[in-house]
Design a protein around this motif. Structure first.
Motif, PDB file in Angstrom:
ATOM      1  N   ASN A 300      33.373  34.787  42.574  1.00 39.50           N
ATOM      2  CA  ASN A 300      33.883  34.418  44.208  1.00 39.50           C
ATOM      3  C   ASN A 300      32.420  34.250  44.908  1.00 39.50           C
ATOM      4  OD1 ASN A 300      35.549  33.604  46.065  1.00 39.50           O
ATOM      5  ND2 ASN A 300      35.306  35.158  47.097  1.00 39.50           N
ATOM      6  N   ILE A 301      31.462  35.177  44.488  1.00 41.30           N
ATOM      7  CA  ILE A 301      29.979  34.583  45.415  1.00 41.30           C
ATOM      8  C   ILE A 301      29.261  33.486  45.714  1.00 41.30           C
ATOM      9  CG2 ILE A 301      27.303  35.505  45.591  1.00 41.30           C
ATOM     10  CD1 ILE A 301      27.920  37.294  43.703  1.00 41.30           C
ATOM     11  N   SER A 302      29.592  32.776  46.539  1.00 43.60           N
ATOM     12  CA  SER A 302      29.363  31.456  47.137  1.00 43.60           C
ATOM     13  C   SER A 302      29.290  30.197  46.608  1.00 43.60           C
ATOM     14  CB  SER A 302      27.877  32.294  46.962  1.00 43.60           C
ATOM     15  OG  SER A 302      27.204  32.909  48.132  1.00 43.60           O
ATOM     16  N   PRO A 303      30.506  30.271  46.003  1.00 43.11           N
ATOM     17  CA  PRO A 303      30.860  28.683  45.089  1.00 43.11           C
ATOM     18  C   PRO A 303      30.113  27.681  46.024  1.00 43.11           C
ATOM     19  CG  PRO A 303      33.218  29.883  45.986  1.00 43.11           C
ATOM     20  CD  PRO A 303      31.958  30.647  46.398  1.00 43.11           C
ATOM     21  N   LEU A 304      29.582  26.613  45.483  1.00 39.43           N
ATOM     22  CA  LEU A 304      29.780  25.121  45.451  1.00 39.43           C
ATOM     23  C   LEU A 304      31.423  24.912  45.946  1.00 39.43           C
ATOM     24  CD1 LEU A 304      27.160  24.013  44.420  1.00 39.43           C
ATOM     25  CD2 LEU A 304      27.195  25.332  46.699  1.00 39.43           C
ATOM     26  N   THR A 305      32.186  24.226  46.466  1.00 44.67           N
ATOM     27  CA  THR A 305      33.535  23.730  47.056  1.00 44.67           C
ATOM     28  C   THR A 305      33.169  22.294  47.279  1.00 44.67           C
ATOM     29  OG1 THR A 305      34.015  25.479  48.916  1.00 44.67           O
ATOM     30  CG2 THR A 305      34.530  26.051  46.660  1.00 44.67           C
ATOM     31  N   GLY A 306      35.051  21.135  47.332  1.00 45.28           N
ATOM     32  CA  GLY A 306      35.105  20.597  48.382  1.00 45.28           C
ATOM     33  C   GLY A 306      34.012  19.616  47.707  1.00 45.28           C
ATOM     34  N   THR A 307      32.779  19.028  48.324  1.00 50.65           N
ATOM     35  CA  THR A 307      32.114  18.104  48.011  1.00 50.65           C
ATOM     36  C   THR A 307      30.461  18.426  48.066  1.00 50.65           C
ATOM     37  OG1 THR A 307      31.251  18.085  50.934  1.00 50.65           O
ATOM     38  CG2 THR A 307      33.190  16.131  50.059  1.00 50.65           C
ATOM     39  N   ASN A 308      30.388  19.635  48.153  1.00 45.38           N
ATOM     40  CA  ASN A 308      29.623  19.819  47.863  1.00 45.38           C
ATOM     41  C   ASN A 308      28.697  20.253  46.221  1.00 45.38           C
ATOM     42  OD1 ASN A 308      28.741  20.776  50.643  1.00 45.38           O
ATOM     43  ND2 ASN A 308      29.861  22.749  51.031  1.00 45.38           N
ATOM     44  N   GLY A 309      27.519  19.947  45.709  1.00 47.65           N
ATOM     45  CA  GLY A 309      27.521  19.709  44.239  1.00 47.65           C
ATOM     46  C   GLY A 309      28.037  19.060  44.291  1.00 47.65           C
ATOM     47  N   GLU A 310      27.857  18.822  42.066  1.00 52.38           N
ATOM     48  CA  GLU A 310      28.647  17.925  41.766  1.00 52.38           C
ATOM     49  C   GLU A 310      29.673  18.580  40.715  1.00 52.38           C
ATOM     50  OE1 GLU A 310      25.776  15.160  40.538  1.00 52.38           O
ATOM     51  OE2 GLU A 310      25.428  16.919  38.898  1.00 52.38           O
ATOM     52  N   ILE A 311      30.434  17.393  39.766  1.00 52.29           N
ATOM     53  CA  ILE A 311      30.516  17.655  38.232  1.00 52.29           C
ATOM     54  C   ILE A 311      30.156  17.242  37.674  1.00 52.29           C
ATOM     55  CG2 ILE A 311      32.531  17.940  36.937  1.00 52.29           C
ATOM     56  CD1 ILE A 311      33.741  19.547  40.029  1.00 52.29           C
ATOM     57  N   ARG A 312      29.419  18.045  36.738  1.00 53.66           N
ATOM     58  CA  ARG A 312      28.410  17.490  35.830  1.00 53.66           C
ATOM     59  C   ARG A 312      28.981  17.270  34.927  1.00 53.66           C
ATOM     60  NH1 ARG A 312      24.915  22.630  35.285  1.00 53.66           N
ATOM     61  NH2 ARG A 312      24.761  23.379  37.565  1.00 53.66           N
ATOM     62  N   LEU A 313      28.342  16.291  34.381  1.00 54.22           N
ATOM     63  CA  LEU A 313      28.526  16.171  33.221  1.00 54.22           C
ATOM     64  C   LEU A 313      28.383  16.071  31.892  1.00 54.22           C
ATOM     65  CD1 LEU A 313      29.012  12.044  33.984  1.00 54.22           C
ATOM     66  CD2 LEU A 313      30.746  13.435  34.141  1.00 54.22           C
ATOM     67  N   ASN A 314      27.727  16.842  32.170  1.00 50.34           N
ATOM     68  CA  ASN A 314      26.241  17.720  30.827  1.00 50.34           C
ATOM     69  C   ASN A 314      25.728  18.803  31.453  1.00 50.34           C
ATOM     70  OD1 ASN A 314      24.134  18.678  29.189  1.00 50.34           O
ATOM     71  ND2 ASN A 314      23.957  16.601  28.392  1.00 50.34           N
ATOM     72  N   CYS A 315      26.315  20.259  31.099  1.00 51.31           N
ATOM     73  CA  CYS A 315      25.795  21.014  31.499  1.00 51.31           C
ATOM     74  C   CYS A 315      24.587  21.908  32.005  1.00 51.31           C
ATOM     75  CB  CYS A 315      26.552  22.571  31.509  1.00 51.31           C
ATOM     76  SG  CYS A 315      28.310  22.512  31.547  1.00 51.31           S
ATOM     77  N   ARG A 316      23.907  21.004  30.979  1.00 56.58           N
ATOM     78  CA  ARG A 316      22.370  21.260  31.244  1.00 56.58           C
ATOM     79  C   ARG A 316      21.513  20.097  32.013  1.00 56.58           C
ATOM     80  NH1 ARG A 316      20.367  23.421  26.241  1.00 56.58           N
ATOM     81  NH2 ARG A 316      22.137  24.083  25.076  1.00 56.58           N
ATOM     82  N   LYS A 317      21.998  19.369  32.975  1.00 63.28           N
ATOM     83  CA  LYS A 317      21.481  18.351  33.605  1.00 63.28           C
ATOM     84  C   LYS A 317      22.168  18.008  34.686  1.00 63.28           C
ATOM     85  CE  LYS A 317      21.700  14.220  30.297  1.00 63.28           C
ATOM     86  NZ  LYS A 317      20.414  13.827  30.106  1.00 63.28           N
ATOM     87  N   PRO A 318      21.823  17.566  36.405  1.00 63.38           N
ATOM     88  CA  PRO A 318      22.262  17.097  37.029  1.00 63.38           C
ATOM     89  C   PRO A 318      22.850  15.033  36.482  1.00 63.38           C
ATOM     90  CG  PRO A 318      20.600  17.428  38.123  1.00 63.38           C
ATOM     91  CD  PRO A 318      20.840  17.975  37.020  1.00 63.38           C
ATOM     92  N   ASN A 319      23.812  14.900  37.423  1.00 60.79           N
ATOM     93  CA  ASN A 319      24.565  13.881  36.691  1.00 60.79           C
ATOM     94  C   ASN A 319      23.358  12.468  36.944  1.00 60.79           C
ATOM     95  OD1 ASN A 319      26.551  14.980  35.297  1.00 60.79           O
ATOM     96  ND2 ASN A 319      27.351  14.055  37.303  1.00 60.79           N
TER      97      ASN A 319
END
Length: 319
Positions: A300-319
């Motif tokens: 539970n340490i500082s998770p990104l939630t809501g509209t923060n960050g993204e759901i990566r399609l490939n875990c090795r690189k941002p979308n």
């Protein structure tokens, strides 16, 4: 089952975590409608991976730990180098050490096929950590989900915030406190070293220079780990008794001064951690109960939630 009351106690403890967890928008039911098969896909993928290589579950448990200690549990450790990213994989605590990323890739690909763009890489690591512990015979817990993935990595942060095998008790205590984890959390989460292996470079100083180590144990390790060379050789299980079983033997090893790492043996060295080590060494059910609570807290340490960050399609690189 040895711990007959364990899961009832864990349920009661998780009720106490309800407010804190949901304040961060994390929920065990986060994917119940959008990807109801998510948990089973992750479990099946991990089980297959461990069947092919027994230690990979322990490696991925460590990856979750190292992810959460750097800017929170955001999947940043999974990012590869790019023109704009300095990967945490090349940070000193991870380089030639953190592993199992191809298992995450495989599981992520299956999740993308089943429910595209839904399950985050950070959540995959959290689920894997639980499933790995259970696979090795340890406790279970409800994984709170809904984390999103970081767009950036933090190599400097990884070098600074991930605890080192050379740490003494003061270093360990302050390191965990910086993540809002208690002294008790530190001692019980160190028990994850009941599974997994360490490289010569991480225990060399302990076996040649320390005095709080069983002499015969040190000599036997010196036969495998020379004073120079072989830094990256995988030589020794962190738990010399049951390397692929999640149990309390790690603490029993500390009582007889057979902790592999300097930082391990610091937990039983005539200091305030001794009582907790003795408790967990004699009561596996208590270790399981406290470990489950502490790893939920860590996740539970500082998770990104809501509209923060993204759901990566490939875990090795941002979308």
């Amino acid at each position: 089952m040895a711990c007959a009351k364990l899961y009832f106690l864990l349920l009661l403890n998780f009720v106490g975590l309800f407010v804190n967890v949901y304040a961060n928008n994390l929920s065990p039911n986060f994917y119940s409608k959008t990807c109801p098969q998510a948990l089973s896909i992750v479990k099946k993928g991990l089980d297959e991976a461990i069947k092919n290589e027994a230690r990979v579950g322990a490696s991925l448990l460590r990856v979750h730990f190292h992810d959460c200690f750097v800017d929170g549990c955001d999947g940043s450790i999974l990012l590869d180098n790019s023109a704009t990213i300095q990967s945490e994989k090349q940070a000193a605590p991870n380089n030639n050490s953190a592993r199992g990323f191809e298992v995450v890739d495989s599981i992520k690909a299956k999740l993308e096929k089943a429910c595209p763009g839904i399950v985050s890489c950070a959540d995959i690591l959290a689920i894997i950590a639980r499933d790995a512990v259970v696979h090795y015979g340890g406790p279970t817990w409800e994984v709170r989900l809904g984390r999103r993935d970081s767009l950036i990595a933090n190599r400097a942060g990884a070098n600074k915030t991930i605890p080192a095998p050379s740490f003494n008790l003061t270093n360990l205590t302050s390191n965990f406190a910086a993540q809002h984890l208690s002294f008790k959390d530190m001692v019980v989460l160190s028990g994850a070293h009941t599974v997994g292996f360490a490289r010569c470079t991480n225990f060399r100083s302990h076996i040649y220079n320390d005095t709080n180590i069983d002499t015969n144990f040190a000599k036997s390790l010196q036969q495998k780990c020379p004073k120079t060379g072989g830094n990256n050789n995988l030589l020794q299980p962190l738990d010399l008794q049951t390397r692929f079983i999640f149990d309390n033997k790690y603490y029993q090893n500390l009582l007889v001064h057979k902790g592999l790492l300097h930082s391990d043996q610091q937990l039983f060295n005539g200091n305030k951690a001794d009582n907790l080590v003795q408790k967990y060494a004699s009561d596996q059910c208590k270790f399981f109960e406290d470990f489950a609570k502490s790893i939920v807290k860590m996740g539970n340490i500082s998770p990104l939630t809501g509209t923060n960050g993204e759901i990566r399609l490939n875990c090795r690189k941002p979308n």
